[in-house]
Design a protein around this motif. Structure first.
Motif, PDB file in Angstrom:
ATOM      1  N   PRO A  64       2.461  41.700 -37.490  1.00  0.00           N
ATOM      2  CA  PRO A  64       3.847  42.407 -38.179  1.00  0.00           C
ATOM      3  C   PRO A  64       3.674  42.027 -39.470  1.00  0.00           C
ATOM      4  CG  PRO A  64       4.429  41.126 -35.878  1.00  0.00           C
ATOM      5  CD  PRO A  64       3.130  40.759 -36.214  1.00  0.00           C
ATOM      6  N   ILE A  65       4.460  43.028 -40.312  1.00  0.00           N
ATOM      7  CA  ILE A  65       4.448  42.857 -42.020  1.00  0.00           C
ATOM      8  C   ILE A  65       5.287  41.441 -42.162  1.00  0.00           C
ATOM      9  CG2 ILE A  65       5.562  43.883 -43.689  1.00  0.00           C
ATOM     10  CD1 ILE A  65       3.201  45.354 -42.648  1.00  0.00           C
ATOM     11  N   GLU A  66       6.222  41.320 -41.278  1.00  0.00           N
ATOM     12  CA  GLU A  66       6.675  39.966 -41.726  1.00  0.00           C
ATOM     13  C   GLU A  66       5.934  38.664 -41.755  1.00  0.00           C
ATOM     14  OE1 GLU A  66       7.806  42.080 -39.485  1.00  0.00           O
ATOM     15  OE2 GLU A  66       9.567  43.016 -40.542  1.00  0.00           O
ATOM     16  N   ARG A  67       5.078  38.749 -40.615  1.00  0.00           N
ATOM     17  CA  ARG A  67       4.293  37.507 -40.381  1.00  0.00           C
ATOM     18  C   ARG A  67       3.085  37.812 -41.413  1.00  0.00           C
ATOM     19  NH1 ARG A  67       3.131  32.533 -39.732  1.00  0.00           N
ATOM     20  NH2 ARG A  67       1.253  31.968 -38.704  1.00  0.00           N
ATOM     21  N   ILE A  68       2.717  38.861 -41.962  1.00  0.00           N
ATOM     22  CA  ILE A  68       1.740  38.885 -43.012  1.00  0.00           C
ATOM     23  C   ILE A  68       2.249  38.284 -44.378  1.00  0.00           C
ATOM     24  CG2 ILE A  68       0.352  40.515 -44.423  1.00  0.00           C
ATOM     25  CD1 ILE A  68       0.010  42.436 -41.937  1.00  0.00           C
ATOM     26  N   ALA A  69       3.481  38.803 -44.494  1.00  0.00           N
ATOM     27  CA  ALA A  69       4.299  37.920 -45.759  1.00  0.00           C
ATOM     28  C   ALA A  69       4.267  36.638 -45.801  1.00  0.00           C
ATOM     29  CB  ALA A  69       5.830  38.600 -45.661  1.00  0.00           C
ATOM     30  N   GLU A  70       4.342  35.955 -44.732  1.00  0.00           N
ATOM     31  CA  GLU A  70       4.182  34.624 -44.285  1.00  0.00           C
ATOM     32  C   GLU A  70       2.930  34.127 -44.500  1.00  0.00           C
ATOM     33  OE1 GLU A  70       5.914  33.535 -40.724  1.00  0.00           O
ATOM     34  OE2 GLU A  70       7.742  34.249 -40.883  1.00  0.00           O
ATOM     35  N   GLN A  71       1.795  34.587 -44.287  1.00  0.00           N
ATOM     36  CA  GLN A  71       0.577  34.327 -44.222  1.00  0.00           C
ATOM     37  C   GLN A  71      -0.098  34.476 -45.452  1.00  0.00           C
ATOM     38  OE1 GLN A  71      -1.855  35.911 -40.916  1.00  0.00           O
ATOM     39  NE2 GLN A  71      -0.580  35.316 -39.395  1.00  0.00           N
ATOM     40  N   THR A  72       0.459  35.307 -46.223  1.00  0.00           N
ATOM     41  CA  THR A  72      -0.097  35.621 -47.622  1.00  0.00           C
ATOM     42  C   THR A  72       0.951  34.955 -48.894  1.00  0.00           C
ATOM     43  OG1 THR A  72       1.231  37.656 -47.791  1.00  0.00           O
ATOM     44  CG2 THR A  72      -1.165  37.669 -47.062  1.00  0.00           C
ATOM     45  N   GLY A  73       1.806  34.107 -48.339  1.00  0.00           N
ATOM     46  CA  GLY A  73       2.476  33.498 -49.498  1.00  0.00           C
ATOM     47  C   GLY A  73       3.812  34.396 -49.890  1.00  0.00           C
ATOM     48  N   MET A  74       3.836  35.633 -49.610  1.00  0.00           N
ATOM     49  CA  MET A  74       4.833  36.586 -50.182  1.00  0.00           C
ATOM     50  C   MET A  74       6.252  36.188 -49.733  1.00  0.00           C
ATOM     51  SD  MET A  74       3.311  39.115 -52.028  1.00  0.00           S
ATOM     52  CE  MET A  74       1.718  40.045 -52.150  1.00  0.00           C
ATOM     53  N   GLY A  75       6.430  35.305 -48.655  1.00  0.00           N
ATOM     54  CA  GLY A  75       7.679  34.811 -48.282  1.00  0.00           C
ATOM     55  C   GLY A  75       8.575  35.748 -47.334  1.00  0.00           C
ATOM     56  N   THR A  76       8.669  37.056 -47.996  1.00  0.00           N
ATOM     57  CA  THR A  76       9.573  37.886 -47.194  1.00  0.00           C
ATOM     58  C   THR A  76       8.865  39.411 -47.006  1.00  0.00           C
ATOM     59  OG1 THR A  76      10.932  38.798 -48.806  1.00  0.00           O
ATOM     60  CG2 THR A  76      11.828  36.836 -47.634  1.00  0.00           C
ATOM     61  N   ALA A  77       8.934  40.042 -45.944  1.00  0.00           N
ATOM     62  CA  ALA A  77       8.541  41.361 -45.836  1.00  0.00           C
ATOM     63  C   ALA A  77       8.951  42.378 -47.016  1.00  0.00           C
ATOM     64  CB  ALA A  77       9.157  41.839 -44.576  1.00  0.00           C
ATOM     65  N   ALA A  78      10.220  42.142 -47.567  1.00  0.00           N
ATOM     66  CA  ALA A  78      10.585  42.989 -48.839  1.00  0.00           C
ATOM     67  C   ALA A  78       9.894  42.473 -49.917  1.00  0.00           C
ATOM     68  CB  ALA A  78      12.003  42.588 -49.185  1.00  0.00           C
ATOM     69  N   THR A  79       9.368  41.434 -50.122  1.00  0.00           N
ATOM     70  CA  THR A  79       8.622  41.129 -51.425  1.00  0.00           C
ATOM     71  C   THR A  79       7.170  41.615 -51.290  1.00  0.00           C
ATOM     72  OG1 THR A  79       9.834  39.214 -51.634  1.00  0.00           O
ATOM     73  CG2 THR A  79       7.630  39.322 -52.728  1.00  0.00           C
ATOM     74  N   LEU A  80       6.632  41.579 -50.068  1.00  0.00           N
ATOM     75  CA  LEU A  80       5.320  41.841 -49.781  1.00  0.00           C
ATOM     76  C   LEU A  80       5.342  43.391 -49.929  1.00  0.00           C
ATOM     77  CD1 LEU A  80       2.457  42.080 -48.485  1.00  0.00           C
ATOM     78  CD2 LEU A  80       3.511  42.008 -46.410  1.00  0.00           C
ATOM     79  N   ARG A  81       6.292  44.263 -49.252  1.00  0.00           N
ATOM     80  CA  ARG A  81       6.292  45.722 -49.593  1.00  0.00           C
ATOM     81  C   ARG A  81       6.278  46.087 -51.197  1.00  0.00           C
ATOM     82  NH1 ARG A  81       9.961  45.184 -45.171  1.00  0.00           N
ATOM     83  NH2 ARG A  81       8.964  46.108 -43.113  1.00  0.00           N
ATOM     84  N   ARG A  82       7.524  45.351 -51.870  1.00  0.00           N
ATOM     85  CA  ARG A  82       7.313  45.680 -53.295  1.00  0.00           C
ATOM     86  C   ARG A  82       6.143  45.398 -54.073  1.00  0.00           C
ATOM     87  NH1 ARG A  82      11.277  42.582 -54.021  1.00  0.00           N
ATOM     88  NH2 ARG A  82      10.136  40.675 -55.064  1.00  0.00           N
ATOM     89  N   GLN A  83       5.463  44.225 -53.695  1.00  0.00           N
ATOM     90  CA  GLN A  83       4.225  43.909 -54.593  1.00  0.00           C
ATOM     91  C   GLN A  83       2.937  44.833 -54.142  1.00  0.00           C
ATOM     92  OE1 GLN A  83       4.610  42.203 -57.150  1.00  0.00           O
ATOM     93  NE2 GLN A  83       5.836  40.657 -56.985  1.00  0.00           N
ATOM     94  N   PHE A  84       2.881  45.008 -52.833  1.00  0.00           N
ATOM     95  CA  PHE A  84       1.827  45.646 -52.268  1.00  0.00           C
ATOM     96  C   PHE A  84       2.016  47.374 -52.897  1.00  0.00           C
ATOM     97  CE2 PHE A  84      -0.719  48.005 -49.343  1.00  0.00           C
ATOM     98  CZ  PHE A  84      -1.606  47.120 -48.897  1.00  0.00           C
ATOM     99  N   GLN A  85       3.004  47.826 -52.742  1.00  0.00           N
ATOM    100  CA  GLN A  85       3.401  49.068 -53.521  1.00  0.00           C
ATOM    101  C   GLN A  85       2.962  49.049 -54.914  1.00  0.00           C
ATOM    102  OE1 GLN A  85       4.972  51.935 -52.051  1.00  0.00           O
ATOM    103  NE2 GLN A  85       4.312  52.955 -53.717  1.00  0.00           N
TER     104      GLN A  85
END
Length: 319
Positions: A274-295
């Motif tokens: 899940p996106i939430e778990r990927i955020a944790e495994q990549t050090g992004m912290g939260t899914a929202a941060t991952l989505r923003r930086q990935f985009q």
């Protein structure tokens, strides 16, 4: 099969034609099957580097049938061959993705493909390009620029980075990284990295950053600051930043972000995590941060990226 056409005119440099031939012209069924079909399309009696004849059954008008067209530097960028400009414009109008290496960007600009777009070229020619084509936003400081169906790169070695970037766009980061290892080049130099470092290299021996980078990659799931990196290397934050810029052409935090996004790409391509778990495994912290930086870095949301590569879709020729 995705067709890549390299446009060749008389006097083009050998080095800038070589990267697309090495990347797209060798069949690699163990990575992707089918790979690409490479076509060298040349003007009659064209000689590469002034001595190597381009013996090919494809002339420049064959560019119109390609999915991707690559334009290396012309012999005279101040006056791009008219037949090449027309052929590139026709290929784009037919739906092709068009990319330039070094001063090949002048061909794209002359064809009107860069109007209203951001582009780059070799830093030595950037000022002239901005003067001659005021409708183009010229960025002289980056390795390459991806504007969707129109891409441009800086001189020579940056052409390799651009070609691997296109493979990554088409087939994902795992395939691009495997290809880079075979070519013995860096797996990912972000387009925004500096073309060159306009600063003297410090005299005396410099410690290798290899161990530090390996440590950072092994700990991407943790929040890592510049201070953490400096402490691991037993140097000051300022000293680390100077060394990092000299060695990589970018800052520690930008490098870390690029690695986190690349790790996220790999997980999106090859797992159902899940996106939430990927955020944790990549050090992004939260899914929202991952989505923003990935985009911001990749140009598409993580969910869309996953559907593209997990669903077997391949961005190719636009209908």
């Amino acid at each position: 099969m995705h067709t890549v056409a390299v446009a060749v005119t008389d006097g083009m440099p050998v080095f800038e034609i070589a990267p697309p031939c090495a990347v797209f012209g060798i069949d690699r069924p163990d990575l992707v099957d089918p790979w690409y079909e490479l076509r060298v399309c040349a003007s009659p009696r064209a000689q590469v580097g002034g001595w190597l004849r381009a013996d090919t059954p494809f002339e420049l008008d064959a560019l119109v049938t390609a999915d991707t067209v690559i334009v290396p530097a012309c012999h005279d960028s101040a006056c791009p061959p008219g037949e090449l400009v027309e052929a590139v414009r026709a290929a784009y109008d037919a739906g092709a993705r068009v990319a330039s290496i070094c001063t090949g960007s002048f061909v794209l600009a002359e064809a009107g493909l860069l109007d209203g777009r951001r582009a780059t070229t070799h830093w030595m020619h950037a000022q002239r390009m901005a003067r001659d084509y005021p409708a183009v936003t010229v960025d002289p400081d980056v390795l390459y620029v991806d504007e969707g169906r129109v891409l441009s790169s800086a001189g020579k070695a940056a052409g390799i980075d651009l070609c691997i970037h296109m493979v990554r766009t088409d087939h994902g980061s795992a395939v691009a990284n495997a290809l880079a290892r075979r070519l013995v080049v860096a797996p990912h130099r972000a387009g925004g990295q500096a073309q060159f470092i306009d600063a003297p290299v410090p005299e005396g021996p410099r410690e290798d950053l290899g161990e530090l980078l390996s440590w950072a990659l092994a700990n991407l799931d943790r929040p890592i600051s510049v201070t953490d990196l400096a402490r691991h290397s037993n140097i000051s934050d300022r000293h680390l930043s100077r060394r990092f810029l000299a060695a990589t052409g970018t800052t520690p935090l930008r490098w870390l972000l690029a690695q986190r996004v690349q790790r996220a790409q790999e997980l999106l391509e090859h797992t159902d995590v899940p996106i939430e778990r990927i955020a944790e495994q990549t050090g992004m912290g939260t899914a929202a941060t991952l989505r923003r930086q990935f985009q911001r870095v990749v140009g598409t949301p993580p969910a869309t990226y996953r559907r593209t590569f997990r669903g077997g879709q391949n961005p190719g020729r636009t209908p």
